[in-house]
Design a protein around this motif. Structure first.
Motif, PDB file in Angstrom:
ATOM      1  N   ARG A  49      -3.548   3.178   5.503  1.00 44.33           N
ATOM      2  CA  ARG A  49      -2.676   3.506   4.373  1.00 44.33           C
ATOM      3  C   ARG A  49      -3.524   3.772   3.125  1.00 44.33           C
ATOM      4  N   ARG A  96      -6.621   4.836   3.024  1.00 41.73           N
ATOM      5  CA  ARG A  96      -7.317   6.115   3.189  1.00 41.73           C
ATOM      6  C   ARG A  96      -6.382   7.286   2.902  1.00 41.73           C
ATOM      7  N   VAL A  97      -5.153   7.192   3.388  1.00 44.57           N
ATOM      8  CA  VAL A  97      -4.186   8.279   3.154  1.00 44.57           C
ATOM      9  C   VAL A  97      -3.889   8.406   1.669  1.00 44.57           C
ATOM     10  N   ARG A  98      -3.653   7.294   1.002  1.00 43.95           N
ATOM     11  CA  ARG A  98      -3.376   7.334  -0.435  1.00 43.95           C
ATOM     12  C   ARG A  98      -4.557   7.933  -1.213  1.00 43.95           C
ATOM     13  N   GLN A  99      -5.755   7.583  -0.810  1.00 40.81           N
ATOM     14  CA  GLN A  99      -6.927   8.151  -1.477  1.00 40.81           C
ATOM     15  C   GLN A  99      -6.980   9.658  -1.254  1.00 40.81           C
ATOM     16  N   LYS A 100      -6.693  10.119  -0.025  1.00 43.10           N
ATOM     17  CA  LYS A 100      -6.700  11.564   0.255  1.00 43.10           C
ATOM     18  C   LYS A 100      -5.666  12.298  -0.589  1.00 43.10           C
ATOM     19  N   VAL A 101      -4.493  11.666  -0.776  1.00 47.73           N
ATOM     20  CA  VAL A 101      -3.407  12.323  -1.507  1.00 47.73           C
ATOM     21  C   VAL A 101      -3.622  12.252  -3.017  1.00 47.73           C
ATOM     22  N   TYR A 102      -3.916  11.082  -3.552  1.00 46.09           N
ATOM     23  CA  TYR A 102      -3.968  10.883  -4.996  1.00 46.09           C
ATOM     24  C   TYR A 102      -5.348  11.086  -5.613  1.00 46.09           C
ATOM     25  N   TYR A 103      -6.396  10.932  -4.829  1.00 45.64           N
ATOM     26  CA  TYR A 103      -7.757  11.082  -5.340  1.00 45.64           C
ATOM     27  C   TYR A 103      -8.597  11.927  -4.375  1.00 45.64           C
ATOM     28  N   PRO A 104      -8.192  13.189  -4.189  1.00 41.09           N
ATOM     29  CA  PRO A 104      -8.883  14.006  -3.181  1.00 41.09           C
ATOM     30  C   PRO A 104     -10.352  14.276  -3.507  1.00 41.09           C
TER      31      PRO A 104
END
Length: 111
Positions: A51, A53-61
């Motif tokens: 979760r 990692r996904v949030r980092q990809k979405v919010y902090y690419p």
């Protein structure tokens, strides 16, 4: 493939189907599985990491993601349980999203 009935030791001269082949396969609701407490805790810890990692990809690419850790080495029976657990959780999540859409009036109910 050998089409000779007797080639592999199949000597059923009455051409009867063996009884064990006539038993029905278990339906999904007839199958139950359990994870040991340690394994379930491990799954929730890994899920939290996924979760994040996904949030980092979405919010902090722009930020670099840390490399994936080596996956745990599971015995075959535990590995199969993990596959089932993940599949069940994915199915539950999809059903929850369908219900959320229906409750919010965003989509048609699939029932």
């Amino acid at each position: 493939m050998n089409v000779n009935n007797n080639a592999n030791g199949a000597r059923n001269h009455n051409h009867e189907i063996p009884r064990y082949l006539l038993q029905h396969a278990l339906r999904p609701r007839e199958v139950s599985f359990t994870l040991m407490e340690r394994q379930q805790e491990s799954m929730y810890i890994v899920w939290a990491a996924a979760r994040g990692r996904v949030r980092q990809k979405v919010y902090y690419p722009g930020l670099l993601l840390p490399p994936y850790p080596l996956p745990p080495v599971w015995p075959d029976d535990i590995w199969a349980m993990m596959v089932l657990w993940v599949a069940r959780e994915r199915w539950m999540f999809e059903m929850e999203m369908t219900e959320l859409e229906y409750i919010l009036g965003l989509g048609a109910r699939a029932h």
